[in-house]
Each structure stands twice: as structure tokens, then as C-alpha cells.
Design an enzyme around this catalytic site. Structure first.
Site, mmCIF file in Angstrom:
data_model
loop_
_atom_site.group_PDB
_atom_site.id
_atom_site.type_symbol
_atom_site.label_atom_id
_atom_site.label_comp_id
_atom_site.label_asym_id
_atom_site.label_seq_id
_atom_site.Cartn_x
_atom_site.Cartn_y
_atom_site.Cartn_z
ATOM 1 N N HIS A 14 0.815 -1.070 0.134
ATOM 2 C CA HIS A 14 0.068 -0.015 0.065
ATOM 3 C C HIS A 14 1.039 1.233 0.010
ATOM 4 O O HIS A 14 1.711 1.317 1.016
ATOM 5 C CB HIS A 14 -0.964 0.007 1.312
ATOM 6 C CG HIS A 14 -1.906 -1.389 1.451
ATOM 7 N ND1 HIS A 14 -2.994 -1.331 1.132
ATOM 8 C CD2 HIS A 14 -1.372 -2.404 1.924
ATOM 9 C CE1 HIS A 14 -3.461 -2.412 1.180
ATOM 10 N NE2 HIS A 14 -2.515 -3.130 1.585
ATOM 11 N N GLU A 198 -7.278 -12.289 5.841
ATOM 12 C CA GLU A 198 -6.322 -11.830 6.584
ATOM 13 C C GLU A 198 -6.597 -11.847 8.451
ATOM 14 O O GLU A 198 -6.132 -12.691 8.863
ATOM 15 C CB GLU A 198 -5.915 -10.473 6.343
ATOM 16 C CG GLU A 198 -5.073 -9.722 7.061
ATOM 17 C CD GLU A 198 -4.739 -8.151 6.777
ATOM 18 O OE1 GLU A 198 -5.680 -7.509 6.376
ATOM 19 O OE2 GLU A 198 -3.868 -7.504 7.354
HETATM 20 N N1 HPA Z 1 -5.098 -4.966 5.486
HETATM 21 C C1 HPA Z 1 -6.141 -4.499 5.098
HETATM 22 N N2 HPA Z 1 -6.213 -3.186 4.778
HETATM 23 C C2 HPA Z 1 -4.929 -2.437 4.687
HETATM 24 C C3 HPA Z 1 -3.921 -3.044 5.066
HETATM 25 C C4 HPA Z 1 -4.140 -4.557 5.371
HETATM 26 O O1 HPA Z 1 -2.933 -4.976 5.754
HETATM 27 N N3 HPA Z 1 -2.862 -2.049 4.997
HETATM 28 C C5 HPA Z 1 -3.419 -1.275 4.506
HETATM 29 N N4 HPA Z 1 -4.725 -1.125 4.226
HETATM 30 ZN ZN ZN Z 2 -2.513 -5.162 2.476
#
Ligand code: HPA
Ligand code: ZN
Length: 333
Positions: A14, A198
Site C-alpha cells: 500500500h 487476513e
Molecule cells: N489489510 C487491510 N487493509 C489495509 C492493510 C492491510 O494489511 N494495509 C493497508 N490497508
Molecule cells: Zn494489505
């Protein structure tokens, strides 16, 4: 550090998460944005996260210093210079336009700045062999309507955007919410990826594949909870963009030595290693490779396979993939 400079593609980073604390302060000063910290050291000391949301709170707060085209340009150029030092030969870079539009920063400043930063980063540091693309991410904790509006705003810039992604707070915001937006993106010729599994359940990985029809799954670590899904990911060789240091810093694993990356590989899945938000999680792409080698005992040949996977899983054309795969093959420590 060993493995730091193996040639690779970075598929999960990101751009806002590459803003080092020094740059947060520099841009705050330049743009007259007040920060609730008095020093770089104090800001850095806040980088102790318990979960994804605790990170996102500070990530969104810090990005308020990004105001102008020049800011986006400098941020991107700095990322490409550093990642190229760590062996990144191609990057597919996420950006979060909704977070910037909400502050009154307009789409042209964002996309022009990011694309100028790619050019500047390559010509002034990263090297002429390096390439990069942009992936527009929708914030899943905002509405599907907002995502659709954002896609509409991006339409004049699609020559510089290769695909769409889905990020931000995962639990409670399933991929299914964005089916229509991803359908529209595909109609516009965009590629599709999404964060899934995640913190959210394996079911979100299924939804991302079946409803959003993504070509890669970002993170995907929770897929291991579901053996049938693992079978499918193996059969279809769906690339997973795993981010080891991120997963530890956000509490999915208590220590890097506990990471399930070796299990994902033993299951025959198409794993890649990426940095996610390197300014926050303690390492760029090469440092993630090094850390995995040190703490998970992956061999040099296993990591060469992971680097080759990153090239295969990228959105590069066949010719450029072959050239990069040859570089991975020829690499010696
Ligand atoms: N997960 C979800 N959204 C995000 C992440 C992440 O690891 N990093 C920046 N936005
Ligand atoms: Zn990410």
C-alpha cells in the site's frame, strides 16, 4: 542481509503504508497539517499494534499529510528507490483514493502524482529495468455505492490503473458487498484482486474467488482453516500475496517463527512474499525475504521459487515475465 536482493515482483504494498515517519513530519510541515506527536521518535513509538484496526487508525491519521500531486510523487519515488535496493524489479502498488477524496484531494492529483512518482523513481534511483503499475483499492468498510462512485471518478485515468483491489477493515465487510463494483471494473478491462482471509474467515476467500472473480488473494492465510478451500487453491494455483512481517505485527502470529508460510508452501499453494505497509511493519520486500529465511528456515531454493511465483502471479506480459524469471534463475547470493 541474505536474500535481500533476490530479483522479485512485489504484489502487495500500500503506497500510503510506505510513508516513513520522517516523511510524515516533512509533509505535515510543508502542508501545515498539525500532528498529535511531537517527534519522529514519538510517532514510531506508537507503532505497537494489537490487530488490523489498531493499525488502520494510525495509518489513516498519518495519511492526512498527503495533500498534493507532489506529495504522491515523492512518496512513490521514495518507495521505488528503496524497494529496488531490495531486489524489487516490478511492483503492483495499491492506493486508497477514498481516503484522500474524503479530505478534498482530487483524483487527478492522486493518480498524476502516483504515476509521476513511478517515472521519477525509475529514472532517479530504481533503475531503468524496474516497472510498476497501480491498483485502485476500495475501502471495504465504506459502502458499495461509495466504491462505485470512486470507480466512476477513476474512469478518465484507467490508462494508468491496471486493476482494482479491496482493503481496510475486513471482518463484517465480506467481498459479496462489492460484487457489482467488481463486475463493472472487469467490464472496464481492469484486473481484480482482493484482501481476504487476513483476519476474516476462509469463507471470504471463497467469496473473493467466486463473486469478485479475483486473480490473486491478498493475504489468504486463514484459508488453512478450510481443507477444501486449500485443495481448491492448490488445484487452481491461486496466488496468495502473503505478508509475513505484517501478519506478526498485526497479531495473526505471536512470532515470525509461528507463521504458517511453510505450511502454505507444503500444501503446494502458490505463495508470494510481500511487505504490505513497510514503513509500519519493519521491513520492505527484501527484508521480508530475509526474515523468513532466518526465522522459518526456508532454503534459498524455496525462496527462489517464491520469487519466481511473484513474477508468474504478476500482471506483466509473457515476454517480461520470461526475462524476469531468467533473472531469478541466474541470481546467486
Ligand atoms: N489489510 C487491510 N487493509 C489495509 C492493510 C492491510 O494489511 N494495509 C493497508 N490497508
Ligand atoms: Zn494489505
Amino acid at each position: 542481509m541474505v536474500m535481500l536482493d533476490i530479483p522479485k515482483a512485489e504484489l502487495h504494498v500500500h503506497i500510503e503504508g510506505t510513508m516513513e515517519p520522517e516523511m510524515v513530519f516533512e509533509l505535515a510541515r510543508r502542508n501545515d497539517v498539525e500532528l498529535p506527536y511531537s517527534s519522529v521518535a514519538e510517532l514510531r513509538s506508537r507503532y505497537e499494534f494489537s490487530d488490523l484496526q489498531s493499525f488502520l487508525d494510525i495509518y489513516y491519521a498519518n495519511m492526512a499529510v498527503l495533500r498534493t500531486r507532489r506529495d504522491f510523487r515523492e512518496l512513490t519515488a521514495a518507495y521505488l528507490r528503496e524497494s529496488a535496493r531490495q531486489g524489487v524489479r516490478h511492483a503492483e502498488i495499491f492506493f486508497d483514493p477514498q481516503a484522500h477524496l474524503a479530505r478534498g484531494v482530487e483524483m487527478p492529483a492522486i493518480v498524476d502524482g502516483l504515476s509521476e512518482g513511478i517515472t521519477e523513481g525509475i529514472t532517479e534511483g530504481a533503475g531503468s529495468g524496474v516497472t510498476a503499475e497501480l491498483i485502485l483499492c476500495f475501502l471495504r468498510d465504506q459502502s458499495a455505492e461509495s466504491a462505485m462512485d470512486t470507480l466512476r471518478l477513476a474512469e478518465p485515468f484507467l490508462d494508468r490503473i491496471i486493476g482494482v483491489g479491496l482493503d481496510s477493515a475486513e471482518v463484517g465487510h465480506p467481498p459479496s458487498k462489492f460484487t457489482e463494483v467488481f463486475d463493472r471494473a472487469r467490464e472496464l478491462g481492469l484486473r481484480a484482486v482482493a484482501h481476504a482471509g487476513e483476519e476474516g474467515p476462509a469463507e471470504y476467500v471463497r467469496e473473493a474467488l467466486d463473486l469478485l472473480r479475483v486473480e490473486r488473494v491478498d493475504h489468504g492465510i486463514r484459508a488453512l482453516d478450510d481443507p477444501e478451500l486449500v485443495d481448491r487453491l492448490r488445484r487452481e494455483q491461486v496466488p496468495l500475496t502473503v505478508c509475513p512481517l505484517s501478519n506478526v505485527r498485526l497479531g495473526s502470529f505471536s512470532h515470525l517463527s509461528q507463521h504458517t508460510l511453510p505450511r502454505l508452501m507444503a500444501e503446494g499453494l502458490m505463495v508470494t512474499i510481500n511487505s504490505d505497509d513497510p514503513a509500519y511493519f519493519g521491513g520492505y520486500a527484501g527484508e521480508n525475504f530475509s526474515a523468513v529465511r532466518e526465522h522459518l528456515g526456508l532454503t534459498r531454493e524455496q525462496l527462489r521459487q517464491v520469487a519466481a511465483n511473484s513474477v508468474q502471479a504478476s500482471f506483466l506480459d509473457r515476454e517480461r515475465k520470461s526475462a524476469l524469471l531468467a533473472e531469478v534463475d541466474a541470481w546467486t547470493e
